[in-house]
Design a protein around this motif. Structure first.
Motif, PDB file in Angstrom:
ATOM      1  N   CYS A  44       0.855  -1.198   0.000  1.00  0.00           N
ATOM      2  CA  CYS A  44       0.000   0.000   0.000  1.00  0.00           C
ATOM      3  C   CYS A  44       0.885   1.240   0.000  1.00  0.00           C
ATOM      4  O   CYS A  44       1.710   1.412   0.903  1.00  0.00           O
ATOM      5  CB  CYS A  44      -0.901   0.006   1.242  1.00  0.00           C
ATOM      6  SG  CYS A  44      -1.844   1.536   1.441  1.00  0.00           S
ATOM      7  N   ARG A  47       0.696   3.236   3.162  1.00  0.00           N
ATOM      8  CA  ARG A  47       1.475   2.670   4.268  1.00  0.00           C
ATOM      9  C   ARG A  47       2.944   3.099   4.137  1.00  0.00           C
ATOM     10  O   ARG A  47       3.604   3.425   5.122  1.00  0.00           O
ATOM     11  CB  ARG A  47       1.367   1.140   4.277  1.00  0.00           C
ATOM     12  CG  ARG A  47       2.232   0.540   5.354  1.00  0.00           C
ATOM     13  CD  ARG A  47       2.050  -0.942   5.496  1.00  0.00           C
ATOM     14  NE  ARG A  47       3.095  -1.481   6.359  1.00  0.00           N
ATOM     15  CZ  ARG A  47       3.230  -2.747   6.675  1.00  0.00           C
ATOM     16  NH1 ARG A  47       2.378  -3.629   6.212  1.00  0.00           N
ATOM     17  NH2 ARG A  47       4.209  -3.160   7.462  1.00  0.00           N
ATOM     18  N   ALA A 250      -4.700   5.065  -1.339  1.00  0.00           N
ATOM     19  CA  ALA A 250      -4.565   3.966  -0.387  1.00  0.00           C
ATOM     20  C   ALA A 250      -5.153   2.718  -1.017  1.00  0.00           C
ATOM     21  O   ALA A 250      -6.345   2.668  -1.308  1.00  0.00           O
ATOM     22  CB  ALA A 250      -5.304   4.304   0.898  1.00  0.00           C
ATOM     23  N   CYS A 254      -6.369  -3.638   4.234  1.00  0.00           N
ATOM     24  CA  CYS A 254      -6.247  -2.989   5.536  1.00  0.00           C
ATOM     25  C   CYS A 254      -6.333  -3.977   6.697  1.00  0.00           C
ATOM     26  O   CYS A 254      -5.705  -3.756   7.728  1.00  0.00           O
ATOM     27  CB  CYS A 254      -7.327  -1.917   5.688  1.00  0.00           C
ATOM     28  SG  CYS A 254      -7.212  -0.658   4.420  1.00  0.00           S
ATOM     29  N   CYS A 257      -2.999  -4.861   7.875  1.00  0.00           N
ATOM     30  CA  CYS A 257      -2.032  -3.768   7.994  1.00  0.00           C
ATOM     31  C   CYS A 257      -1.861  -3.345   9.455  1.00  0.00           C
ATOM     32  O   CYS A 257      -2.851  -3.120  10.160  1.00  0.00           O
ATOM     33  CB  CYS A 257      -2.520  -2.581   7.163  1.00  0.00           C
ATOM     34  SG  CYS A 257      -1.409  -1.175   7.267  1.00  0.00           S
ATOM     35  N   CYS A 263      -4.789   4.622  10.841  1.00  0.00           N
ATOM     36  CA  CYS A 263      -4.689   5.174   9.478  1.00  0.00           C
ATOM     37  C   CYS A 263      -5.981   5.890   9.079  1.00  0.00           C
ATOM     38  O   CYS A 263      -7.061   5.290   9.110  1.00  0.00           O
ATOM     39  CB  CYS A 263      -4.402   4.051   8.494  1.00  0.00           C
ATOM     40  SG  CYS A 263      -4.475   4.588   6.782  1.00  0.00           S
ATOM     41  N   LYS A 265      -6.998   6.591   6.211  1.00  0.00           N
ATOM     42  CA  LYS A 265      -7.548   6.069   4.959  1.00  0.00           C
ATOM     43  C   LYS A 265      -7.924   4.601   5.069  1.00  0.00           C
ATOM     44  O   LYS A 265      -8.187   3.959   4.052  1.00  0.00           O
ATOM     45  CB  LYS A 265      -6.524   6.250   3.830  1.00  0.00           C
ATOM     46  CG  LYS A 265      -6.152   7.706   3.602  1.00  0.00           C
ATOM     47  CD  LYS A 265      -5.635   7.912   2.207  1.00  0.00           C
ATOM     48  CE  LYS A 265      -5.202   9.356   2.007  1.00  0.00           C
ATOM     49  NZ  LYS A 265      -5.037   9.725   0.623  1.00  0.00           N
TER      50      LYS A 265
HETATM   51  S1  SF4 Z   1      -4.709   0.777   6.874  1.00  0.00           S
HETATM   52 FE1  SF4 Z   1      -4.061   2.564   5.691  1.00  0.00          FE
HETATM   53  S2  SF4 Z   1      -1.901   2.197   5.297  1.00  0.00           S
HETATM   54 FE2  SF4 Z   1      -2.784   0.248   5.896  1.00  0.00          FE
HETATM   55  S3  SF4 Z   1      -3.374  -0.761   3.983  1.00  0.00           S
HETATM   56 FE3  SF4 Z   1      -5.156   0.358   4.714  1.00  0.00          FE
HETATM   57  S4  SF4 Z   1      -5.033   2.329   3.680  1.00  0.00           S
HETATM   58 FE4  SF4 Z   1      -3.027   1.396   3.529  1.00  0.00          FE
END
Ligand code: SF4
Length: 274
Positions: A44, A47, A250, A254, A257, A263, A265
């Motif tokens: 991502c 990220r 993004a 998620c 992640c 985050c 997004k």
């Molecule tokens: S949480 Fe945020 S940084 Fe992580 S994959 Fe989703 S959009 Fe990307």
């Protein structure tokens, strides 16, 4: 080449960990690539922005980071002992683990037991947690990394990556191709084989139905370095775009992640997959 030489000199003089080394480079905005950077930007772009541009750490720190790091440090101690002629000793290793992680969970202890029982025997230990800098062609910045374990038997070298997790996830060839390339250049190795040792977090070794340890040879061909440099080049272009724009779409999964709790997004990334 000048960037590579400066970075290689700096790493040779560095007394901290490779993690601290790369964090220092990130703070100073020194251009470099690494396996972690490539997989992060592939996972991502946002990220990548959070982790390497805005220098935000995931909060709370994921449990698997802490457990995985303690495991790696303990296994490094196992192989350093072997170089001194001290055989693998489960109890001594569990003491090492407890010094690194004061209250280890039973699953980490079990992984350490398995590492001791499955230690490579009959090999010369050439390197343990060996950091490296590789020069790359095509205008790419140098690549920084660390090889978990380098072994040799006769004229054949072996690079080993240790992985931990809830399940066996297999290897990403890029990481092993980078290790192999380093060993080829550093030790003039003509033949170098790659292995991944995977450890599953399990609470009871006596009751498991599937193995909790798996050793897999990863076949690497002659063209893999060319494919790896293409992947590094793609990641470098993407990183440059993110650094220039200071923003990015993004597009990550998620739910996997470590930034999902903080985050802004997260929902955008999640919804794009449904
Ligand atoms: S949480 Fe945020 S940084 Fe992580 S994959 Fe989703 S959009 Fe990307």
């Amino acid at each position: 080449m000048a960037d590579y030489e400066a970075l290689a000199r700096r790493l040779a003089d560095w007394s901290g960990t490779i993690g601290e080394f790369s964090q220092t480079l990130d703070r100073e905005k020194v251009p470099y690539l690494s396996f972690s950077k490539v997989t992060c930007v592939e996972f991502c772009g946002y990220r990548y922005l959070l982790e390497y541009v805005k220098l935000q750490r995931p909060r709370p720190e994921p449990d698997y980071f802490v457990k995985g790091q303690a495991f790696h440090e303990t296994v490094a101690s196992l192989y350093r002992d072997l170089t001194q002629g001290r055989p693998a000793d489960e109890n001594a290793l569990l003491d090492v683990l407890r010094r690194t992680l004061p209250h280890p969970t039973i699953d980490v202890e079990n992984a350490v037991r398995l590492a001791a029982r499955n230690a490579y025997q009959g090999f010369e230990v050439i390197g343990v947690e060996e950091p490296f800098v590789l020069s790359l062609d095509g205008g790419l910045p140098p690549c920084v990394g660390v090889v978990d374990l380098i072994l040799r038997r006769g004229k054949t070298f072996f690079v080993v990556d240790h992985k931990t997790g809830k399940k066996f996830n297999g290897a990403d060839d890029l990481q092993l191709v980078l290790y192999r390339e380093y060993v080829r250049r550093q030790y003039q190795a003509v033949r170098c084989l790659a292995f991944v040792d995977e450890y599953r977090w399990v609470p009871n070794l006596a009751t498991i139905r599937k193995p909790a340890f798996q050793r897999t040879r990863i076949p690497l061909g002659r063209t893999d370095w060319r494919l790896a440099t293409r992947r590094l080049a793609w990641a470098h272009r993407r990183i440059q775009e993110i650094q220039k724009n200071q923003d990015v779409w993004a597009l990550g999964e998620c739910y996997m992640c470590p930034y999902r709790g903080t985050c802004p997004k997260a929902s955008v990334g999640y919804s794009s997959y449904w």
